[in-house]
Design an enzyme around this catalytic site. Structure first.
Site, PDB file in Angstrom:
ATOM      1  N   ARG A   1       1.344   1.739  -3.609  1.00  0.00           N
ATOM      2  CA  ARG A   1       0.124   2.269  -4.241  1.00  0.00           C
ATOM      3  C   ARG A   1      -0.013   3.761  -3.942  1.00  0.00           C
ATOM      4  O   ARG A   1      -0.382   4.556  -4.786  1.00  0.00           O
ATOM      5  CB  ARG A   1      -1.125   1.552  -3.723  1.00  0.00           C
TER       6      ARG A   1
ATOM      7  N   TYR B   1       0.820  -1.221   0.000  1.00  0.00           N
ATOM      8  CA  TYR B   1       0.000   0.000   0.000  1.00  0.00           C
ATOM      9  C   TYR B   1       0.858   1.276   0.000  1.00  0.00           C
ATOM     10  O   TYR B   1       0.429   2.292  -0.545  1.00  0.00           O
ATOM     11  CB  TYR B   1      -1.021  -0.018   1.155  1.00  0.00           C
TER      12      TYR B   1
ATOM     13  N   VAL C   1      -9.465   3.406  -4.283  1.00  0.00           N
ATOM     14  CA  VAL C   1      -8.837   3.912  -3.067  1.00  0.00           C
ATOM     15  C   VAL C   1      -7.915   5.093  -3.390  1.00  0.00           C
ATOM     16  O   VAL C   1      -7.281   5.657  -2.495  1.00  0.00           O
ATOM     17  CB  VAL C   1      -8.090   2.786  -2.314  1.00  0.00           C
TER      18      VAL C   1
ATOM     19  N   GLY D   1     -16.273   1.773 -15.352  1.00  0.00           N
ATOM     20  CA  GLY D   1     -14.996   1.100 -15.134  1.00  0.00           C
ATOM     21  C   GLY D   1     -14.941   0.137 -13.967  1.00  0.00           C
ATOM     22  O   GLY D   1     -13.944   0.102 -13.254  1.00  0.00           O
ATOM     23  N   THR D   2     -16.006  -0.643 -13.785  1.00  0.00           N
ATOM     24  CA  THR D   2     -15.924  -1.708 -12.782  1.00  0.00           C
ATOM     25  C   THR D   2     -16.456  -3.005 -13.384  1.00  0.00           C
ATOM     26  O   THR D   2     -17.454  -2.996 -14.102  1.00  0.00           O
ATOM     27  CB  THR D   2     -16.695  -1.368 -11.480  1.00  0.00           C
ATOM     28  N   SER D   3     -15.771  -4.109 -13.067  1.00  0.00           N
ATOM     29  CA  SER D   3     -16.203  -5.402 -13.596  1.00  0.00           C
ATOM     30  C   SER D   3     -17.385  -5.956 -12.809  1.00  0.00           C
ATOM     31  O   SER D   3     -17.917  -7.005 -13.161  1.00  0.00           O
ATOM     32  CB  SER D   3     -15.032  -6.389 -13.547  1.00  0.00           C
TER      33      SER D   3
ATOM     34  N   HIS E   1     -14.273   1.164  -0.517  1.00  0.00           N
ATOM     35  CA  HIS E   1     -13.163   0.267  -0.163  1.00  0.00           C
ATOM     36  C   HIS E   1     -12.002   0.982   0.524  1.00  0.00           C
ATOM     37  O   HIS E   1     -10.898   0.447   0.581  1.00  0.00           O
ATOM     38  CB  HIS E   1     -12.676  -0.484  -1.415  1.00  0.00           C
TER      39      HIS E   1
END
Ligand code: APR
Length: 229
Positions: free
Chosen positions: A50, A47, A82, A169-171, A98
């Site tokens: 990220r 993280y 995030v 843009g999300t599966s 999230h």
């Protein structure tokens, strides 16, 4: 409602599909409470990395268009991302289902807001030994697989009275976030902006704008949104 695809044009990776983050990192190791207990240093570094990425990227045209819609509409962005790109583009109502890379929390009580702290720079890090105000190890303010999603109720409340629902843009693989669609009031138009096929569960009619986020939001504005309030 946005997912990793929203930030692709800013230079971030998606999670699934070729070259997705979960190809490079085992999801059990870096995004579960069990992985964190087994190797906190590895998870913190994942993280930290990220977070550092945020220093080198900026919001794309899609983020900016969504923010500018606030001039005419009451817009709430419910995001699974995030990163902080919606805020940096100027969106004022963002629900991060999230969690947020730019925040840290207590390992013992991750959802106790009293112990949540914000970073001032994306170059800030969490290291083993850094403590939250309750004395426990500081951890990323990220919802891991197997953890509760406390902001789900806020997201459900936010869409109770909407005129349009836009998925970008999300599966739609990850629940409960993907289940938000089931709370869209009957009769509200649903738009999907994604260059790829997405399995949208349920019988609802969905207008699929098969484009990337920036072009797709522009297309939505030009072709489907009215005058605003
Ligand atoms: N513009 C819009 N969408 C795009 C673009 C683009 N330029 N490029 C790719 N996409 C789409 C893909 O087609 C895919 O449908 O973005 C989607 C990304 O899907 P995922 O990688 O599964 O990401 P997401 O749905 O956000 O993942 C949900 O999974 O691991 C967790 O916690 C993580 O929040 C994340 C959750």
């Amino acid at each position: 409602m946005t997912g990793a695809g929203m930030s692709v044009e800013s230079g971030l990776s998606t999670f699934r599909g070729g070259g997705g983050l979960w190809d490079e990192y085992p999801v059990e190791a870096v995004a579960t409470p069990e992985g964190y207990s087994a190797n906190p240093g590895l998870v913190l570094e994942f993280y930290n990395k990220r977070r550092r990425e945020l220093a080198g990227i900026k919001p794309n045209k899609g983020h900016e268009l969504l923010a500018s819609l606030e001039k005419s509409y009451d817009v709430t962005v419910v995001t699974q991302n995030v990163d902080n790109l919606h805020e940096r583009a100027g969106s004022t109502k963002v629900i991060h289902l999230h969690g947020e890379l730019m925040k840290a929390c207590s390992s013992r009580q991750p959802n106790n807001l009293e112990y949540v702290k914000s970073f001032s720079s994306p170059l800030d890090e969490i290291n083993v030994g850094d403590l939250a105000a309750d004395g426990s190890q500081l951890r990323p303010y990220i919802v891991w697989f197997g953890e509760a999603v406390p902001l789900m109720n806020d997201a459900i409340a936010a869409i109770r009275d909407i005129d349009a629902f836009v998925i970008i843009g999300t599966s739609l693989n990850v629940y409960p976030a993907a289940g938000l669609l089931n709370y869209v009031p009957y009769g509200v138009p649903v738009y999907l902006i994604d260059p790829n096929e997405v399995q949208v569960n349920g019988v609802r009619d969905v207008v699929h704008i098969r484009r990337g986020a920036s072009e797709g939001v522009q297309h939505l504005i030009d072709n489907f949104l009215g005058e605003g309030k």
